[in-house]
Design a protein around this motif. Structure first.
Motif, PDB file in Angstrom:
ATOM      1  N   PRO A   1       0.804  -1.225   0.000  1.00 20.99           N
ATOM      2  CA  PRO A   1       0.000   0.000   0.000  1.00 20.99           C
ATOM      3  C   PRO A   1       0.836   1.274   0.000  1.00 20.99           C
ATOM      4  O   PRO A   1       1.732   1.447   0.827  1.00 20.99           O
ATOM      5  N   PRO A   2       0.552   2.193  -0.935  1.00 24.15           N
ATOM      6  CA  PRO A   2       1.239   3.483  -0.927  1.00 24.15           C
ATOM      7  C   PRO A   2       0.710   4.369   0.189  1.00 24.15           C
ATOM      8  O   PRO A   2      -0.269   4.029   0.864  1.00 24.15           O
ATOM      9  N   LEU A   3       1.330   5.512   0.369  1.00 25.55           N
ATOM     10  CA  LEU A   3       0.845   6.459   1.377  1.00 25.55           C
ATOM     11  C   LEU A   3      -0.379   7.216   0.867  1.00 25.55           C
ATOM     12  O   LEU A   3      -1.261   7.570   1.646  1.00 25.55           O
ATOM     13  N   VAL A   4      -0.390   7.492  -0.434  1.00 28.35           N
ATOM     14  CA  VAL A   4      -1.512   8.193  -1.064  1.00 28.35           C
ATOM     15  C   VAL A   4      -1.928   7.404  -2.290  1.00 28.35           C
ATOM     16  O   VAL A   4      -1.069   6.980  -3.077  1.00 28.35           O
ATOM     17  N   GLU A   5      -3.217   7.184  -2.461  1.00 26.48           N
ATOM     18  CA  GLU A   5      -3.718   6.590  -3.691  1.00 26.48           C
ATOM     19  C   GLU A   5      -5.048   7.232  -4.047  1.00 26.48           C
ATOM     20  O   GLU A   5      -5.865   7.531  -3.180  1.00 26.48           O
ATOM     21  N   GLU A   6      -5.220   7.481  -5.339  1.00 21.26           N
ATOM     22  CA  GLU A   6      -6.431   8.088  -5.844  1.00 21.26           C
ATOM     23  C   GLU A   6      -6.920   7.299  -7.043  1.00 21.26           C
ATOM     24  O   GLU A   6      -6.120   6.948  -7.921  1.00 21.26           O
ATOM     25  N   PRO A   7      -8.215   7.001  -7.109  1.00 15.69           N
ATOM     26  CA  PRO A   7      -8.720   6.267  -8.271  1.00 15.69           C
ATOM     27  C   PRO A   7      -8.752   7.152  -9.506  1.00 15.69           C
ATOM     28  O   PRO A   7      -8.991   8.360  -9.431  1.00 15.69           O
TER      29      PRO A   7
END
Length: 255
Positions: free
Chosen positions: A16-22
């Motif tokens: 898992p990254p620190l930030v993820e956006e669809p």
């Protein structure tokens, strides 16, 4: 999504990254530069907009967070062909290797012999200081790296000789998949069966926690690792590659 793309989504959840956006079915990811997998757009499925607009969104996301725009895409997929046609190029500069083999193992029936010598192997639910010392390579230790590696349900495989950590591995659970990564054996302890013993231990940990399959990702150029995993019953599922925009073609449209 097809089977390789679904499995890539599973692997992304294990790292898992620190930030993820669809971005439609794509996923934009940031982890302060720690690994390509956590700092690229996972280009699987439909981005929900024309490809050119999707690639512009990838550029904007990356520029806004200080990383190089990059996509991770299943090799020879329609998405990869479209990205290549848009002028993007293979990320041959990527230090860990831009072409990656994804290997899977459907059953944990292979018996792995114990390591030679007086080594103790275990898989605790918390990382030890020695685990961090081997799992994080030179120049990698950062708050972002530790957050990525500690994300999710994780088993931290450790082999030790007395108080000395000699080898480590990471196993992360996503649904009924065990994602294996960060296998590292200290230089002074190689060729003693530690890698195989740790793989057996982390697979047993995964099975105990409900995993029925295992998956790992390894650079195509890492012939030693590919041979090790083949000997442990892993087979090629698919490949992916990293792509980057051509120089000067990926300006930040938000500036």
């Amino acid at each position: 999504m097809n089977a390789p793309e679904r499995l890539e989504t599973t692997c992304s959840r294990a790292w898992p990254p620190l930030v993820e956006e669809p971005l439609g079915e794509w996923c934009l990811r940031w982890a302060d530069g720690f690994t390509g997998r956590a700092n690229s757009a996972l280009a699987v499925g439909d981005p929900g907009r024309p490809l050119g607009d999707a690639l512009t969104a990838v550029c904007d996301f990356a520029h806004g967070r200080g990383i190089t725009p990059m996509v991770q895409v299943v090799r020879d997929s329609p998405n990869e062909r479209a990205i290549a046609a848009a002028g993007w190029r293979p990320a041959t500069h990527h230090g860990a290797g831009h072409e990656v083999a994804v290997l899977t193992k459907r059953h944990f029936h292979v018996k792995v012999p114990p390591p030679g010598g007086h080594f103790h192997v275990k898989v605790p639910d918390e990382p030890t200081p020695g685990w961090w010392g081997l799992a994080l390579r030179p120049g990698e230790d950062s708050a972002a790296a530790r957050q990525v590696l500690a994300g999710g349900k994780v088993g931290y495989g450790v082999a030790a000789e007395g108080a000395v950590t000699t080898a480590v591995v990471r196993g992360a659970l996503v649904d009924d998949w065990l994602h294996v990564g960060r296998l590292e054996v200290g230089p002074a302890f190689r060729r003693r069966g530690l890698a195989s013993a740790l793989m057996g231990a982390v697979q047993a940990w995964g099975a105990e926690h409900g995993a029925g399959h295992a998956v790992l990702q390894v650079a195509e150029g890492n012939s030693g690792a590919l041979a090790l995993y083949a000997g442990l019953g892993y087979a090629l599922h698919h490949r992916y590659r990293y792509w980057v925009p051509a120089p000067g073609s990926c300006e930040d449209s938000t500036s």
